[in-house]
Design a protein around this motif. Structure first.
Motif, PDB file in Angstrom:
ATOM      1  N   ASP A 169      -2.343  10.910   7.134  1.00 47.75           N
ATOM      2  CA  ASP A 169      -3.699  10.533   6.690  1.00 47.75           C
ATOM      3  C   ASP A 169      -4.426  11.722   6.063  1.00 47.75           C
ATOM      4  N   SER A 183       0.852  -1.199   0.000  1.00 48.66           N
ATOM      5  CA  SER A 183       0.000   0.000   0.000  1.00 48.66           C
ATOM      6  C   SER A 183       0.890   1.253   0.000  1.00 48.66           C
ATOM      7  N   LEU A 243      -2.915  12.221   2.564  1.00 48.13           N
ATOM      8  CA  LEU A 243      -3.355  11.181   1.632  1.00 48.13           C
ATOM      9  C   LEU A 243      -4.791  11.433   1.181  1.00 48.13           C
ATOM     10  N   GLN A 244      -5.608  11.842   2.127  1.00 45.69           N
ATOM     11  CA  GLN A 244      -7.005  12.170   1.806  1.00 45.69           C
ATOM     12  C   GLN A 244      -7.049  13.347   0.799  1.00 45.69           C
ATOM     13  N   ARG A 301       0.364   3.939   1.476  1.00 43.01           N
ATOM     14  CA  ARG A 301       0.449   4.470   2.849  1.00 43.01           C
ATOM     15  C   ARG A 301       1.622   3.843   3.595  1.00 43.01           C
ATOM     16  N   ASN A 302       1.831   2.530   3.411  1.00 42.55           N
ATOM     17  CA  ASN A 302       2.932   1.867   4.121  1.00 42.55           C
ATOM     18  C   ASN A 302       4.292   2.261   3.566  1.00 42.55           C
ATOM     19  N   LYS A 359       4.823   5.764   5.131  1.00 42.02           N
ATOM     20  CA  LYS A 359       4.592   5.835   6.583  1.00 42.02           C
ATOM     21  C   LYS A 359       5.863   6.239   7.326  1.00 42.02           C
ATOM     22  N   LYS A 409      -6.761   6.287  -0.654  1.00 39.29           N
ATOM     23  CA  LYS A 409      -7.301   5.577   0.518  1.00 39.29           C
ATOM     24  C   LYS A 409      -6.200   4.731   1.133  1.00 39.29           C
ATOM     25  N   SER A 410      -6.403   4.341   2.411  1.00 37.88           N
ATOM     26  CA  SER A 410      -5.300   3.682   3.124  1.00 37.88           C
ATOM     27  C   SER A 410      -4.878   2.366   2.473  1.00 37.88           C
ATOM     28  N   GLY A 411      -5.790   1.665   1.767  1.00 36.76           N
ATOM     29  CA  GLY A 411      -5.411   0.374   1.178  1.00 36.76           C
ATOM     30  C   GLY A 411      -4.939   0.463  -0.261  1.00 36.76           C
ATOM     31  N   GLU A 431       1.387  10.379  11.872  1.00 38.83           N
ATOM     32  CA  GLU A 431       0.312   9.651  11.176  1.00 38.83           C
ATOM     33  C   GLU A 431      -0.919  10.499  10.876  1.00 38.83           C
TER      34      GLU A 431
END
Length: 420
Positions: A311, A296, A314-315, A298-299, A302, A320-322, A307
């Motif tokens: 988030d 992902s 990213l939004q 996000r990872n 990260k 999205k997180s996945g 965090e």
């Protein structure tokens, strides 16, 4: 009653002025409307009292962006190193902390205040607290101070050390400006400095990042043409109303000055990664995304920022997180890195001057003799401390300016009172 020197105001500059006058053998009176002397000193530095700063003179003056250069003359009489020596001679050991800040070894502001009060007592300075001044009548040979109780005090020299308008619960309520005007002085526009900033941006209103601190970031104030007016690298904080923390407080006066020019809102830009350029960050992420396309996004990113901010960012780019790295467009990646380096917040206002740590503006320094602190417009009238149009960042700089100008004003008020 008649005195040679009367000091009005019992803050850092007033205490130094009264001590300096009495050391010249003058019959000295110190008036303060509050119950206690040194109230602002007692709460400064979080109750530990940041007495002064040990940086070289040029650096100290650089940290006083509000007319600090005026202090070169007073510093030639009494400077920040003299302040350190002065307190050590009074038995208050000082220690140096980050950025040259000097604190009492005991970490107790009251030790600083008590040392000054003991020195006043040794010198037989008459102290009257809970004694508000109603008016000052300036004269050729003597000045008359009318107390609220209607008592009249005759004095050769007057030192105005009554502070500005910031932190009013310590007694700084702007009383001295009227007395300065009566002597013919100009008061430059007053404004808050070292003050938290207010934003109406939706993420602030929705408290998305409330309570989040960013460490060691670059915070810039942008001009109307989107050019940085000032940048400070320090910590900052998102609050329920806007922005605060050390970097924001330092930038605040530049925001307020833009407001004064009619420019509103003002943009604050945050660079979360000041040691890296955008290309290197994009290249690093791009490489990781190619190597691990199923991971992902996000990872992959990260840990680069806290965090909650991650988030939110990213939004902002609609990830999205996945979402897998393989599905992120170059455009989204560039937008994400751009936000890391140029996170912008619109500032619509500042907290009021009463919530500020320091007052900007005051008695115009053009009307003050720099090496004596005497009024150019009135005989034997002296100004010192925050009533003057001099202000600096927090870190011991304002107290240094107050103590230096207080000491110089007290010495020269005494000389003039002697008639020399």
């Amino acid at each position: 009653m008649s005195y040679q020197v009367t000091v009005i105001g019992g803050g850092p500059s007033g205490l130094m002025a009264a001590i300096a006058a009495a050391e010249q053998g003058m019959k000295t009176l110190l008036l303060d409307k509050g119950k206690k002397l040194g109230t602002k000193l007692a709460i400064s530095g979080g109750g530990r009292c940041n007495v002064t700063n040990r940086l070289p003179e040029d650096e100290v003056i650089r940290h006083l962006p509000g007319n600090g250069k005026f202090l070169y003359s007073p510093f030639s009489v009494f400077n920040n190193y003299d302040i350190i020596e002065f307190f050590e001679e009074l038995g208050v050991g000082l220690k140096e902390e980050d950025h040259g800040r000097m604190f009492p070894v005991s970490n107790k502001a009251k030790d600083v205040v008590n040392a000054l009060l003991n020195r006043l007592e040794e010198l037989n300075v008459e102290i009257r607290t809970k004694t508000p001044v109603e008016a000052i009548h300036y004269g050729q040979d003597d000045h008359q101070i009318i107390l609220q109780s209607k008592e009249k005090i005759s004095t050769r020299s007057v030192v105005l050390a009554v502070g500005g308008k910031a932190v009013p619960h310590t007694g700084s309520t702007g009383d001295g400006y009227a007395w300065a005007k009566k002597a013919g002085h100009t008061i430059t526009e007053l404004f808050p400095t070292e003050v938290p900033l207010i934003s109406k941006d939706s993420f602030i209103q929705e408290k998305t990042l409330q309570g989040l601190s960013l460490r060691d970031v670059n915070v810039s104030v942008l001009s109307k043409k989107n050019k940085p007016l000032i940048t400070h690298r320090m910590d900052m904080l998102f609050t329920h109303f806007g922005l605060s923390g050390p970097a924001i407080l330092r930038c605040s006066q530049f925001v307020v000055k833009e407001f004064m020019k009619g420019h509103r809102p003002v943009t604050i830009e945050i660079d979360c990664l000041p040691d890296r350029n955008e290309h290197s960050i994009i290249d690093e992420f791009y490489k990781q995304m190619n190597e691990q396309p199923r991971k992902s996004f996000r990872n992959i990113v990260k840990g680069i920022v806290p965090e909650r901010l991650l988030d939110y960012l990213l939004q902002h780019i609609s990830v999205k997180s996945g979402d897998k790295a393989a599905n992120i467009s170059n455009h989204q990646l560039r937008d994400f890195v751009n936000d890391l380096k140029h996170f912008q917040v619109s500032i619509h206002d500042s907290q009021p001057i009463e919530k500020a740590f320091v007052t900007g503006g005051g008695v115009s320094i053009k009307e003050i003799v720099p090496n004596t602190m005497q009024s150019k417009l009135m005989n034997r009238l002296y100004f010192c401390g925050e009533i003057l149009d001099i202000h600096g960042y927090t870190g011991g700089y304002n107290i240094t300016a107050a103590m230096v100008t207080g000491r110089v004003a007290g010495i020269h008020a005494a000389y003039e009172a002697m008639g020399t």
